[in-house]
Write an enzyme that holds these catalytic residues in place. Structure first.
Site, PDB file in Angstrom:
ATOM      1  N   SER A 133       0.829  -1.210   0.000  1.00 42.85           N
ATOM      2  CA  SER A 133       0.000   0.000   0.000  1.00 42.85           C
ATOM      3  C   SER A 133       0.856   1.250   0.000  1.00 42.85           C
ATOM      4  O   SER A 133       1.977   1.255   0.531  1.00 42.85           O
ATOM      5  CB  SER A 133      -0.855  -0.012   1.260  1.00 42.85           C
ATOM      6  OG  SER A 133      -1.512   1.211   1.425  1.00 42.85           O
ATOM      7  N   TYR A 151      -1.977   0.162  10.051  1.00 45.78           N
ATOM      8  CA  TYR A 151      -2.237  -0.579   8.808  1.00 45.78           C
ATOM      9  C   TYR A 151      -1.003  -0.533   7.899  1.00 45.78           C
ATOM     10  O   TYR A 151      -0.509  -1.566   7.424  1.00 45.78           O
ATOM     11  CB  TYR A 151      -3.466   0.024   8.104  1.00 45.78           C
ATOM     12  CG  TYR A 151      -3.607  -0.400   6.672  1.00 45.78           C
ATOM     13  CD1 TYR A 151      -4.028  -1.680   6.350  1.00 45.78           C
ATOM     14  CD2 TYR A 151      -3.294   0.477   5.632  1.00 45.78           C
ATOM     15  CE1 TYR A 151      -4.137  -2.080   5.025  1.00 45.78           C
ATOM     16  CE2 TYR A 151      -3.402   0.082   4.309  1.00 45.78           C
ATOM     17  CZ  TYR A 151      -3.818  -1.189   4.017  1.00 45.78           C
ATOM     18  OH  TYR A 151      -3.922  -1.580   2.704  1.00 45.78           O
ATOM     19  N   LYS A 192       1.721  -3.542   6.577  1.00 45.44           N
ATOM     20  CA  LYS A 192       2.030  -3.811   5.161  1.00 45.44           C
ATOM     21  C   LYS A 192       3.546  -3.749   4.931  1.00 45.44           C
ATOM     22  O   LYS A 192       4.115  -4.562   4.201  1.00 45.44           O
ATOM     23  CB  LYS A 192       1.308  -2.806   4.263  1.00 45.44           C
ATOM     24  CG  LYS A 192      -0.191  -3.037   4.189  1.00 45.44           C
ATOM     25  CD  LYS A 192      -0.511  -4.230   3.290  1.00 45.44           C
ATOM     26  CE  LYS A 192      -1.958  -4.636   3.345  1.00 45.44           C
ATOM     27  NZ  LYS A 192      -2.297  -5.716   2.429  1.00 45.44           N
TER      28      LYS A 192
HETATM   29  N1  UFG Z   1     -12.424  11.843   1.909  1.00 49.96           N
HETATM   30  C1  UFG Z   1     -13.338  12.837   2.132  1.00 49.96           C
HETATM   31  N2  UFG Z   1     -14.578  12.480   2.529  1.00 49.96           N
HETATM   32  C2  UFG Z   1     -14.959  11.170   2.719  1.00 49.96           C
HETATM   33  C3  UFG Z   1     -14.008  10.162   2.476  1.00 49.96           C
HETATM   34  C4  UFG Z   1     -12.741  10.523   2.063  1.00 49.96           C
HETATM   35  O1  UFG Z   1     -13.044  14.030   2.006  1.00 49.96           O
HETATM   36  O2  UFG Z   1     -16.121  10.940   3.097  1.00 49.96           O
HETATM   37  C5  UFG Z   1     -11.091  12.231   1.433  1.00 49.96           C
HETATM   38  C6  UFG Z   1      -9.986  11.735   2.357  1.00 49.96           C
HETATM   39  O3  UFG Z   1      -9.752  12.690   3.359  1.00 49.96           O
HETATM   40  C7  UFG Z   1      -8.837  11.585   1.364  1.00 49.96           C
HETATM   41  C8  UFG Z   1      -9.502  11.231   0.043  1.00 49.96           C
HETATM   42  O4  UFG Z   1     -10.868  11.602   0.197  1.00 49.96           O
HETATM   43  O5  UFG Z   1      -8.191  12.801   1.218  1.00 49.96           O
HETATM   44  C9  UFG Z   1      -9.440   9.763  -0.278  1.00 49.96           C
HETATM   45  O6  UFG Z   1      -9.887   9.040   0.859  1.00 49.96           O
HETATM   46  P1  UFG Z   1     -10.138   7.465   0.841  1.00 49.96           P
HETATM   47  O7  UFG Z   1     -10.622   7.090   2.212  1.00 49.96           O
HETATM   48  O8  UFG Z   1     -10.975   7.094  -0.323  1.00 49.96           O
HETATM   49  O9  UFG Z   1      -8.701   6.867   0.577  1.00 49.96           O
HETATM   50  P2  UFG Z   1      -7.322   7.115   1.378  1.00 49.96           P
HETATM   51  O10 UFG Z   1      -6.473   7.964   0.492  1.00 49.96           O
HETATM   52  O11 UFG Z   1      -7.536   7.560   2.756  1.00 49.96           O
HETATM   53  O12 UFG Z   1      -6.844   5.617   1.519  1.00 49.96           O
HETATM   54  C10 UFG Z   1      -6.270   4.900   0.479  1.00 49.96           C
HETATM   55  C11 UFG Z   1      -6.594   3.421   0.640  1.00 49.96           C
HETATM   56  C12 UFG Z   1      -6.039   2.895   1.942  1.00 49.96           C
HETATM   57  C13 UFG Z   1      -4.581   3.195   2.007  1.00 49.96           C
HETATM   58  C14 UFG Z   1      -4.316   4.664   1.760  1.00 49.96           C
HETATM   59  C15 UFG Z   1      -2.864   4.935   1.626  1.00 49.96           C
HETATM   60  O13 UFG Z   1      -7.973   3.221   0.605  1.00 49.96           O
HETATM   61  O14 UFG Z   1      -6.255   1.498   2.018  1.00 49.96           O
HETATM   62  O15 UFG Z   1      -4.901   5.073   0.529  1.00 49.96           O
HETATM   63  O16 UFG Z   1      -2.602   6.240   1.992  1.00 49.96           O
HETATM   64  F1  UFG Z   1      -4.094   2.868   3.211  1.00 49.96           F
END
Ligand code: UFG
Length: 329
Positions: free
Chosen positions: A117, A141, A145
């Protein structure tokens, strides 16, 4: 000879199984169905409901099936949960992988491709991020990994394990046929949540922070289609079986989109208004995560097909519109 896919009933695992079957490969799936769905497993794949921490079950499967390599997805994946329950993450992700490796090696299988990841990096400040950027995970997490990667490294030296670690950025989208797609309970990922608003299942999408050091103040991510990720696993397994050297590969499109850009794109694709509300920052969210996938392109000959966000969101919308409750139907 078959490919064994632990976690093949999960989101990225099930899409990889579809691509393997379409490529004419024999596939055996193991999944404990704690978060995966039996319905997401391709009907032509052989299925065992088993947990990777159950060494006897694994030994039996390796003895009964003719396995040439493993593509390993079985893991817990929620960043927030990993912070409140680290023991669960070390147990399922690291200990589970230890048991899987022990059973593989005992049964004469030494090739594995597995889900790592972008969470292994933490906040690097680098754009784009290369594989040799420092790895300082900010979540348990990400730490598990990275520990899985290091475990493979030492097993390669000691037992001749052949491995490729694939560090995904933001996996998204759904199979173009609409047969399978993303289905998490609870859902925490941006694109499915936005599409739940479009589907009328949520009143609005919360934007977690609009005061980041980015052009529109919202976080930037590299969104990569799940089918492109699936293809990279097949290329990586063939690379290792063909004598390729153990390595770590980033998988992303190399283009960043802000949260606001993703919401705007979803409005265009769905034709729905999708109300938004600014909410506080989510702890642990780096401002910008964009991959350099040059190594995967060069070494594995990986060519992502879905380099357009509209196309990616269209495949996800196709799935969510027809399956508003995912596989929990
Ligand atoms: N976000 C929002 N509102 C929401 C959900 C997400 O603004 O309701 C934002 C988050 O703050 C982030 C972006 O959208 O900036 C993407 O969020 P996600 O939760 O879709 O994905 P992440 O980037 O947090 O996570 C992804 C993978 C994880 C991994 C991570 C690595 O899903 O498994 O990248 O940084 F760990």
């Amino acid at each position: 000879m078959a490919i064994l896919v632990p976690g093949g009933a999960g989101y990225i695992g099930s899409h990889t199984v579809y691509e393997l079957i379409e490529a004419g490969r024999d596939v055996v799936v193991i999944d404990n169905l704690q978060t995966g769905y039996r319905d997401s497993v391709h009907p032509m794949a052989k299925f065992y409901q088993a947990d990777i921490r159950d060494e006897d079950a694994l030994d039996n499967i390796f003895r009964n099936e003719s396995i040439e390599a493993v593509i390993h997805f079985a893991a817990s994946i929620q960043v927030a949960e990993s912070m409140s329950d680290p023991l669960k993450y070390y147990d399922n992700n690291l200990y589970g992988t230890m048991v899987l490796l022990r059973s593989m090696l005992k049964n004469g299988v030494n090739t594995i491709v597995f889900s790592s990841s972008a969470a292994t990096y933490g906040e690097t400040g680098e754009v784009p991020i290369k594989e040799d950027s420092p790895a300082n995970p900010e979540s348990c997490y990400g730490e598990t990994k990275l520990a899985m990667e290091r475990l493979m490294h030492w097993c390669a030296g000691a037992y001749g394990l052949k491995y490729a670690a694939l560090r995904y950025f933001n996996a998204c989208g759904a199979h173009p046929s609409g047969a399978i797609g993303e289905s998490h309970v609870p859902e925490t990922h941006l694109i499915p949540l936005i599409l739940q608003v479009a589907n009328g299942q949520r009143p609005h999408i919360s934007i977690y922070g609009d005061d980041y050091e980015t052009p529109d103040g919202t976080c930037i991510r590299d969104y990569i289609h799940v089918t492109d990720l699936a293809q990279a696993h097949i290329l990586a397994v063939d690379y290792l079986l063909g004598g390729g050297k153990n390595d770590v590969f980033n998988l992303g499109n190399g283009v960043g989109f802000s949260v606001k850009e993703v919401i705007d794109c979803a409005r265009k694709v769905t034709g729905h208004e999708i109300p938004e509300v600014i909410a506080p920052r989510r702890p642990g969210d780096p401002a910008r995560l964009v991959a350099s996938s040059d190594k995967a392109v060069r070494t594995l000959n990986w060519k992502p097909k879905y380099d357009d966000l509209e196309m990616i969101i269209s495949t996800a919308w196709n799935w969510h519109r027809s399956n508003p409750n995912g596989f929990a139907r």
